[in-house]
Design a protein around this motif. Sequence first.
Motif, PDB file in Angstrom:
ATOM      1  N   TRP A  20       0.837  -1.206   0.000  1.00 23.29           N
ATOM      2  CA  TRP A  20       0.000   0.000   0.000  1.00 23.29           C
ATOM      3  C   TRP A  20       0.871   1.255   0.000  1.00 23.29           C
ATOM      4  O   TRP A  20       0.577   2.222  -0.715  1.00 23.29           O
ATOM      5  CB  TRP A  20      -0.903  -0.017   1.239  1.00 23.29           C
ATOM      6  N   CYS A  21       1.946   1.250   0.786  1.00 29.87           N
ATOM      7  CA  CYS A  21       2.865   2.401   0.805  1.00 29.87           C
ATOM      8  C   CYS A  21       3.409   2.665  -0.593  1.00 29.87           C
ATOM      9  O   CYS A  21       3.433   3.816  -1.066  1.00 29.87           O
ATOM     10  CB  CYS A  21       4.023   2.147   1.768  1.00 29.87           C
ATOM     11  N   ASP A  22       3.838   1.613  -1.270  1.00 26.70           N
ATOM     12  CA  ASP A  22       4.360   1.764  -2.635  1.00 26.70           C
ATOM     13  C   ASP A  22       3.321   2.363  -3.567  1.00 26.70           C
ATOM     14  O   ASP A  22       3.627   3.195  -4.431  1.00 26.70           O
ATOM     15  CB  ASP A  22       4.811   0.405  -3.179  1.00 26.70           C
ATOM     16  N   SER A  23       2.056   1.949  -3.378  1.00 26.70           N
ATOM     17  CA  SER A  23       0.997   2.427  -4.274  1.00 26.70           C
ATOM     18  C   SER A  23       0.687   3.908  -4.070  1.00 26.70           C
ATOM     19  O   SER A  23       0.096   4.544  -4.943  1.00 26.70           O
ATOM     20  CB  SER A  23      -0.274   1.603  -4.072  1.00 26.70           C
ATOM     21  N   GLN A  24       1.074   4.464  -2.911  1.00 28.22           N
ATOM     22  CA  GLN A  24       0.803   5.877  -2.611  1.00 28.22           C
ATOM     23  C   GLN A  24       1.853   6.821  -3.188  1.00 28.22           C
ATOM     24  O   GLN A  24       1.678   8.040  -3.173  1.00 28.22           O
ATOM     25  CB  GLN A  24       0.748   6.082  -1.089  1.00 28.22           C
ATOM     26  N   ILE A  25       2.938   6.249  -3.705  1.00 27.90           N
ATOM     27  CA  ILE A  25       4.050   7.064  -4.215  1.00 27.90           C
ATOM     28  C   ILE A  25       3.930   7.161  -5.725  1.00 27.90           C
ATOM     29  O   ILE A  25       3.960   6.142  -6.442  1.00 27.90           O
ATOM     30  CB  ILE A  25       5.401   6.445  -3.813  1.00 27.90           C
ATOM     31  N   HIS A  26       3.799   8.377  -6.228  1.00 26.61           N
ATOM     32  CA  HIS A  26       3.621   8.535  -7.677  1.00 26.61           C
ATOM     33  C   HIS A  26       4.924   8.278  -8.428  1.00 26.61           C
ATOM     34  O   HIS A  26       6.022   8.284  -7.838  1.00 26.61           O
ATOM     35  CB  HIS A  26       3.084   9.926  -8.014  1.00 26.61           C
TER      36      HIS A  26
ATOM     37  N   PHE B  18      -2.297   7.129   7.283  1.00 32.48           N
ATOM     38  CA  PHE B  18      -2.447   5.913   8.083  1.00 32.48           C
ATOM     39  C   PHE B  18      -3.091   4.797   7.263  1.00 32.48           C
ATOM     40  O   PHE B  18      -4.056   5.021   6.541  1.00 32.48           O
ATOM     41  CB  PHE B  18      -3.282   6.196   9.333  1.00 32.48           C
ATOM     42  N   TYR B  19      -2.537   3.619   7.410  1.00 28.66           N
ATOM     43  CA  TYR B  19      -3.042   2.431   6.723  1.00 28.66           C
ATOM     44  C   TYR B  19      -4.363   2.006   7.349  1.00 28.66           C
ATOM     45  O   TYR B  19      -4.488   1.908   8.571  1.00 28.66           O
ATOM     46  CB  TYR B  19      -2.002   1.309   6.853  1.00 28.66           C
ATOM     47  N   GLN B  20      -5.350   1.737   6.508  1.00 29.52           N
ATOM     48  CA  GLN B  20      -6.673   1.375   6.987  1.00 29.52           C
ATOM     49  C   GLN B  20      -6.795  -0.139   7.154  1.00 29.52           C
ATOM     50  O   GLN B  20      -7.274  -0.841   6.272  1.00 29.52           O
ATOM     51  CB  GLN B  20      -7.741   1.909   6.021  1.00 29.52           C
ATOM     52  N   ASN B  21      -6.299  -0.621   8.286  1.00 28.95           N
ATOM     53  CA  ASN B  21      -6.508  -2.028   8.611  1.00 28.95           C
ATOM     54  C   ASN B  21      -7.617  -2.135   9.662  1.00 28.95           C
ATOM     55  O   ASN B  21      -8.418  -1.210   9.819  1.00 28.95           O
ATOM     56  CB  ASN B  21      -5.203  -2.673   9.094  1.00 28.95           C
ATOM     57  N   ASP B  22      -7.674  -3.193  10.413  1.00 32.15           N
ATOM     58  CA  ASP B  22      -8.751  -3.373  11.384  1.00 32.15           C
ATOM     59  C   ASP B  22      -8.338  -2.965  12.792  1.00 32.15           C
ATOM     60  O   ASP B  22      -8.812  -3.505  13.787  1.00 32.15           O
ATOM     61  CB  ASP B  22      -9.219  -4.830  11.389  1.00 32.15           C
ATOM     62  N   TRP B  23      -7.433  -1.962  12.907  1.00 33.18           N
ATOM     63  CA  TRP B  23      -6.884  -1.590  14.212  1.00 33.18           C
ATOM     64  C   TRP B  23      -7.947  -1.104  15.203  1.00 33.18           C
ATOM     65  O   TRP B  23      -7.889  -1.412  16.389  1.00 33.18           O
ATOM     66  CB  TRP B  23      -5.787  -0.532  14.056  1.00 33.18           C
ATOM     67  N   LEU B  24      -8.952  -0.348  14.724  1.00 31.80           N
ATOM     68  CA  LEU B  24      -9.968   0.183  15.634  1.00 31.80           C
ATOM     69  C   LEU B  24     -10.765  -0.949  16.275  1.00 31.80           C
ATOM     70  O   LEU B  24     -10.986  -0.971  17.494  1.00 31.80           O
ATOM     71  CB  LEU B  24     -10.900   1.134  14.893  1.00 31.80           C
ATOM     72  N   GLU B  25     -11.179  -1.919  15.464  1.00 29.18           N
ATOM     73  CA  GLU B  25     -11.955  -3.033  15.992  1.00 29.18           C
ATOM     74  C   GLU B  25     -11.131  -3.856  16.979  1.00 29.18           C
ATOM     75  O   GLU B  25     -11.641  -4.314  18.015  1.00 29.18           O
ATOM     76  CB  GLU B  25     -12.452  -3.916  14.838  1.00 29.18           C
TER      77      GLU B  25
END
Length: 459
Positions: free
Chosen positions: A22-28, A141-148
């Motif tokens: 995901w980090c790689d995908s955010q870099i143009h 921030f990466y959207q994983n299931d951290w809140l749950e």
Amino acid sequence: MKREAKWYIDTKLKPPKAFFEWCDSQIHTFKWSNKQKTILASERKGCEVIERRLTKRTDLNFSDKFYTFAIILVTSKRIEIQTYAYWSEIRDGKQFIDSDLVNFERLSNGERIEVTGDCNSYYFGLSPNQIMGGPYTGTRFYQNDWLEKIKTISELKYISFNQIDIYGIRHFYKYRNEIEFLQKIKARRLAEEVMYPGYCFSERGYTRIVDMRTLNQKWLRENKAYFKNSDNNFLAFELEKRIRQRNGKLVPGIENYLTYKDINKIPKGVGMVRFQNWVIKNKVDFTYYLDYLGMLSDLSIDPTNNENLIIPKDLEKAHDNAVRLLNIIFEENLEKIKAKEEQDYREAMKSREKLQTTIDGYAFMVPEKLEDLIKEGKELHHCVGSSAYVEKHRKGQITILFIRKSDEADKPLFTLEYKSGEIVQIRGKHNISAPYEVFEAADKWVRWVSTRDRKGAVA
């Protein structure tokens, strides 16, 4: 037991491969082309491609962009916030990306550990991501299931809440025992006040809703009966308690003008009920009143034996008369004030310079000389130039800052008093309270100071 900083990095939780993808995908990346030729900086899939025309003048060597990405990882015994920095660089038309773990937080076993890193060297604390920013400024921030997971399996699972942000995680963890206790006894409003700390607005300005230095486990046990199954709040309880300690009874409406911290500052020579009625009837700004008392002290006037001095019929007139008398005295003693600017104050100024910044169009400035406080007081017609403020600022017991429009830095606007990591007051011309936008900028300034230098000791 606290270990070496690197130990926490070596034993950190391992982020999933999907996070780094995901980090790689955010870099143009870039694509240059003309009729004869096309240059693609990277073969990475799923990222934004910035297309530009290829000419003889096209620069194919440059530093592209700095990114920070974070992931929150949760287990039953640990919450970690890992922040990775990415640097993109173009060399001869090809994209090169470097990355490193730069900030790390771990909440576990009742401890909050902060570690920052640079070139595989790690030490305690967090580093800002941007100039004039904090450790999470601009971070995605990466959207994983951290809140749950925080709500269901972490050490915070016994706390009921809906949403939480990065700062809320820290706060909930620090005060989880107090929050759990309050929710268990159904102290509804106080539980909310502890969970979501902030300020309330009254006639005297903005007041912190709960002082966590007062509210601790012992305090909660002692006052359990008052808050159980109720919507009673912290400020009202402490205010009534302090008034009773002065042999008085709370007058309804006084909570709009006084806080519990104000009660012991009221001179002894007047009854508490009479004083409260005077405050409410005259809509007294208590900070303004304290300035008045401070000036009486500077003028060697003791009000305790004269009720007319404690509760003057016209407070504004009495205040202005005291200001005029003090200004005359200060003008006569200006050279003595200047003489106090010895090495100790110049050294103190060096440590205070780090408090200066610009936020939301407002410049936060530390006075360069003690006499600047006197000039500020005269310009704004308030008491920051009194000997009490000058001496406390000089000795480092408090810190005075000037708040000014960033494009009018030479024009006095508001004066801020800062002590023990908190704003004491913000005042403008004739002691008017600061508007919400100024207080909001000041609140951001406090958070900026706290994240910028946790090791410092500034009054």
